[in-house]
Design a protein around this motif. Sequence first.
Motif, mmCIF file in Angstrom:
data_model
loop_
_atom_site.group_PDB
_atom_site.id
_atom_site.type_symbol
_atom_site.label_atom_id
_atom_site.label_comp_id
_atom_site.label_asym_id
_atom_site.label_seq_id
_atom_site.Cartn_x
_atom_site.Cartn_y
_atom_site.Cartn_z
ATOM 1 N N GLY A 196 1.161 -1.257 0.681
ATOM 2 C CA GLY A 196 -0.094 -0.100 0.217
ATOM 3 C C GLY A 196 0.828 1.216 0.093
ATOM 4 O O GLY A 196 0.040 2.513 0.570
ATOM 5 N N THR A 197 1.940 0.860 -0.347
ATOM 6 C CA THR A 197 2.958 2.193 -0.607
ATOM 7 C C THR A 197 1.999 3.492 -1.379
ATOM 8 O O THR A 197 2.410 4.953 -0.869
ATOM 9 N N ASP A 198 2.072 3.320 -2.520
ATOM 10 C CA ASP A 198 1.310 4.151 -3.334
ATOM 11 C C ASP A 198 -0.100 4.631 -3.346
ATOM 12 O O ASP A 198 -0.278 6.401 -3.068
ATOM 13 N N THR A 199 -0.711 4.202 -2.313
ATOM 14 C CA THR A 199 -1.968 5.366 -1.757
ATOM 15 C C THR A 199 -1.322 5.862 -0.595
ATOM 16 O O THR A 199 -2.076 6.627 -0.114
ATOM 17 N N LYS A 200 -1.144 5.197 0.714
ATOM 18 C CA LYS A 200 -0.361 6.531 1.201
ATOM 19 C C LYS A 200 0.760 7.171 1.337
ATOM 20 O O LYS A 200 0.165 8.456 1.862
ATOM 21 N N ILE A 201 0.912 7.451 -0.283
ATOM 22 C CA ILE A 201 1.933 8.052 -0.466
ATOM 23 C C ILE A 201 0.567 9.536 -1.059
ATOM 24 O O ILE A 201 1.318 10.674 -1.002
ATOM 25 N N SER A 202 0.012 9.045 -2.049
ATOM 26 C CA SER A 202 -0.951 9.834 -2.010
ATOM 27 C C SER A 202 -2.134 10.024 -1.631
ATOM 28 O O SER A 202 -2.137 11.582 -2.101
ATOM 29 N N ALA A 203 -2.630 9.922 -0.870
ATOM 30 C CA ALA A 203 -2.949 10.277 1.046
ATOM 31 C C ALA A 203 -2.293 11.205 1.246
ATOM 32 O O ALA A 203 -3.176 12.735 1.702
ATOM 33 N N ALA A 204 -1.157 11.673 1.608
ATOM 34 C CA ALA A 204 -0.732 12.101 2.206
ATOM 35 C C ALA A 204 -0.031 13.284 1.104
ATOM 36 O O ALA A 204 -0.478 14.546 1.609
ATOM 37 N N LEU A 205 0.356 12.868 0.206
ATOM 38 C CA LEU A 205 0.404 14.352 -0.527
ATOM 39 C C LEU A 205 -1.205 15.010 -1.128
ATOM 40 O O LEU A 205 -0.743 16.530 -0.915
ATOM 41 N N GLU A 206 -2.220 14.120 -0.712
ATOM 42 C CA GLU A 206 -3.490 15.703 -0.844
ATOM 43 C C GLU A 206 -3.859 16.031 -0.087
ATOM 44 O O GLU A 206 -3.619 17.092 -0.299
ATOM 45 N N GLY A 208 -0.889 17.107 1.591
ATOM 46 C CA GLY A 208 0.117 18.383 1.467
ATOM 47 C C GLY A 208 1.026 18.244 2.799
ATOM 48 O O GLY A 208 1.759 19.097 3.346
ATOM 49 N N LEU A 209 1.108 16.780 3.054
ATOM 50 C CA LEU A 209 1.813 16.238 4.565
ATOM 51 C C LEU A 209 2.767 15.752 3.471
ATOM 52 O O LEU A 209 3.180 15.675 2.735
ATOM 53 N N GLU A 210 4.255 16.070 5.404
ATOM 54 C CA GLU A 210 5.836 15.796 4.357
ATOM 55 C C GLU A 210 6.006 14.279 4.469
ATOM 56 O O GLU A 210 5.742 13.703 5.371
ATOM 57 N N ILE A 211 6.923 13.721 3.550
ATOM 58 C CA ILE A 211 6.781 12.219 3.544
ATOM 59 C C ILE A 211 8.434 11.867 3.793
ATOM 60 O O ILE A 211 9.652 12.275 2.640
#
Length: 239
Positions: A196-206, A208-211
């Motif tokens: 689920g790396t892709d869904t975590k990253i896309s949700a965080a970017l939406e 505005g979180l830093e990753i």
Amino acid sequence: MIILLGETAAAREISACLRSRKLELVRMQTWSERTCLHSPNLIIDASPPSSSLKFAPLRNWCEQRNIPYLRLERPETIIPDNPLIYPVVNWEDALLQLEQRVCTLSQEKGRLITIFVTTGSHQLETIVQSSFARLARLVIRVLPEGRLVQKCQDMGISPRDIVAMQGQFSKEVNRVLFKFYGADILFTRDSGLAGGTDTKISAALELGLEIVLIKRNTICQGLTVNSVKELLDWVDANA
């Protein structure tokens, strides 16, 4: 006899399938030569990518004895080019990056910075004991197992900051969790699409979180498959 490594969802699926085939199976989370007094016919490694270094001696042990070592390796996630993503190659670099980001955001926002951690409880103590921990609130997502929840509590993580859930998680579920806990930083590792790396990253970017993202290491794994089906097909043909 087959030895299966890992406590992932894939490992549990593999275990059920192999047992249904009436194959002799032993599951392990750790390894030493004493655990292999009776040589196995096959080692299946379905552990997370973070365990690659831990099981390197076992791969060498198998190579010396001509025992097949079959690794389930999730394909690497394609990471978008985004200034909010801070890729690192190991845990030590991740801590340094977290320190920089927490200190910077703390000065900008004038409050505690919430780090949403999805790397599990492994090595969590190094974050809890870090110099930047006083500036941060840690929210930890772990599997819903009593020992993992207790481990987090023993390190001082408040029960309200422990998210005990079994994935995979959709982008929507991740987004709701990140928003509910007021996350400022997502700390995760590349565990592939299956993780689920892709869904975590896309949700965080939406949001505005830093990753801070620990990328996959590239240690040679020997025999490698990319799906449970491919792994089971190999076992059926060779075991």
